[in-house]
Design an enzyme around this catalytic site. Structure first.
Site, PDB file in Angstrom:
ATOM      1  N   ASP A 199       0.873  -1.163   0.000  1.00 19.36           N
ATOM      2  CA  ASP A 199       0.000   0.000   0.000  1.00 19.36           C
ATOM      3  C   ASP A 199       0.923   1.230   0.000  1.00 19.36           C
ATOM      4  OD1 ASP A 199      -2.396   1.610   0.596  1.00 19.36           O
ATOM      5  OD2 ASP A 199      -1.499   1.812   2.582  1.00 19.36           O
ATOM      6  N   ASP A 245      -0.004   5.071   0.744  1.00 18.69           N
ATOM      7  CA  ASP A 245      -0.235   6.031   1.828  1.00 18.69           C
ATOM      8  C   ASP A 245      -0.263   5.301   3.164  1.00 18.69           C
ATOM      9  OD1 ASP A 245      -0.557   7.908  -0.160  1.00 18.69           O
ATOM     10  OD2 ASP A 245      -2.727   7.933  -0.067  1.00 18.69           O
ATOM     11  N   GLY A 248      -7.175   4.890   4.090  1.00 16.28           N
ATOM     12  CA  GLY A 248      -7.325   3.839   3.080  1.00 16.28           C
ATOM     13  C   GLY A 248      -8.663   3.828   2.359  1.00 16.28           C
ATOM     14  N   ARG A 303     -11.906   8.158  -2.279  1.00 13.28           N
ATOM     15  CA  ARG A 303     -12.192   9.606  -2.224  1.00 13.28           C
ATOM     16  C   ARG A 303     -13.687   9.865  -2.010  1.00 13.28           C
ATOM     17  NH1 ARG A 303     -10.106  12.780  -7.304  1.00 13.28           N
ATOM     18  NH2 ARG A 303      -8.349  11.386  -6.911  1.00 13.28           N
TER      19      ARG A 303
HETATM   20  P1  B16 Z   1      -7.021   9.881  -3.944  1.00 13.37           P
HETATM   21  P2  B16 Z   1      -3.818   4.065  -0.036  1.00 13.37           P
HETATM   22  C1  B16 Z   1      -5.714   5.943  -0.119  1.00 13.37           C
HETATM   23  O1  B16 Z   1      -4.419   5.502  -0.437  1.00 13.37           O
HETATM   24  C2  B16 Z   1      -5.635   6.928   1.042  1.00 13.37           C
HETATM   25  O2  B16 Z   1      -5.220   6.261   2.228  1.00 13.37           O
HETATM   26  C3  B16 Z   1      -6.980   7.564   1.277  1.00 13.37           C
HETATM   27  O3  B16 Z   1      -6.886   8.519   2.318  1.00 13.37           O
HETATM   28  C4  B16 Z   1      -7.461   8.229  -0.012  1.00 13.37           C
HETATM   29  O4  B16 Z   1      -8.762   8.798   0.151  1.00 13.37           O
HETATM   30  C5  B16 Z   1      -7.499   7.195  -1.147  1.00 13.37           C
HETATM   31  O5  B16 Z   1      -6.200   6.636  -1.278  1.00 13.37           O
HETATM   32  C6  B16 Z   1      -7.890   7.846  -2.470  1.00 13.37           C
HETATM   33  O6  B16 Z   1      -6.880   8.754  -2.814  1.00 13.37           O
HETATM   34  O7  B16 Z   1      -8.024  10.884  -3.504  1.00 13.37           O
HETATM   35  O8  B16 Z   1      -5.607  10.427  -4.051  1.00 13.37           O
HETATM   36  O9  B16 Z   1      -7.428   9.171  -5.229  1.00 13.37           O
HETATM   37  O10 B16 Z   1      -3.728   4.047   1.451  1.00 13.37           O
HETATM   38  O11 B16 Z   1      -4.777   3.041  -0.628  1.00 13.37           O
HETATM   39  O12 B16 Z   1      -2.438   4.058  -0.711  1.00 13.37           O
HETATM   40 MG    MG Z   2      -2.825   3.199   3.312  1.00 12.14          MG
END
Ligand code: B16
Ligand code: MG
Length: 218
Positions: free
Chosen positions: A10, A12, A47, A50
């Site tokens: 993963d 983030d 995780g 959006r």
């Molecule tokens: P985006 P991961 C996730 O990343 C984030 O943890 C989460 O906070 C975010 O809303 C989601 O991605 C969508 O991200 O808005 O940039 O498309 O933890 O799956 O790497």
């Molecule tokens: Mg994550």
């Protein structure tokens, strides 16, 4: 014992900590919409996709908005987030993450990214590791977000390794659920209350014991 052939990371919360940037972007939007939003509320978005994040942020206020307004707010938050991403550089690896990448390659393992983020490639570019990975599965690769296993199933396919031979490293509860649903070995990063379902649990990325996982000493 199952032979481990690939690691799916993963992004983030495992490789880099963008949660703070997500928080600042969501907070700016919430303030503009007069919706209360705290750091503690932000933890629930870890995780999470959006769209689902916005629904959780709005809570009871969700009914005030049309689908068009929801789309506009998602785009607005993302533009704030992208502004903040310009600040990211190689200094933003979580402790131990850069070392982990090298160690995985030294063990001859395939390494893929499995992230729900549509900003994955931007973040990887800013960290200087876009070309490091054997496969990238991100928010554009699949339609069903975590806890569905799809993003990890796609990542496993991208490196040509069956699910049972893959290890997923995740910091989010929904991510650990997704890995288990996909029939993979789950490594959780963070407090047990959050990732306790995982086969292996470590407080931080730097604490991961690769030999323990590769030798199947759960
Ligand atoms: P985006 P991961 C996730 O990343 C984030 O943890 C989460 O906070 C975010 O809303 C989601 O991605 C969508 O991200 O808005 O940039 O498309 O933890 O799956 O790497
Ligand atoms: Mg994550």
């Amino acid at each position: 014992m199952t032979e481990i052939k690939a690691f799916i990371l993963d992004l983030d919360g495992v490789v880099t900590d963008t949660a703070e940037y997500h928080f600042q972007a969501w907070k700016r939007l919430a303030d503009e919409e007069n919706v209360p939003f705290t750091r503690q509320d932000n933890e629930k978005l870890r995780g999470v996709s959006r769209r689902r994040s916005l629904e959780l942020l709005l809570g009871e206020h969700r009914s005030r908005y049309t689908e068009e307004q929801i789309e506009e707010m998602m785009a607005r938050k993302n533009s704030y987030y992208q502004e903040l991403l310009q600040e990211i550089s190689e200094k933003d690896f979580l402790p131990g993450a850069r070392q982990l990448l090298d160690d995985l390659k030294k063990h001859g393992l395939k390494v893929a990214i499995g992230s729900g983020s549509k900003n994955t490639r931007t973040v990887l570019t800013r960290l200087g590791i876009l070309n490091f990975f054997d496969g990238i599965s991100d928010g554009y690769s699949v339609t069903r977000a975590k806890p569905a296993p799809d993003v990890f199933v796609y990542a496993a396919g991208s490196v040509g390794v069956p699910a049972e031979n893959c290890v997923v490293v995740e910091d989010a509860e929904v991510g650990v659920e997704a890995a288990i649903a996909g029939g993979m070995i789950a490594v959780g990063i963070g407090p047990k209350e959050r990732i306790g379902q995982a086969h292996y649990c470590y407080e931080n990325t730097a604490d991961i014991d690769l030999n323990q996982i590769l030798n199947g000493e759960a």
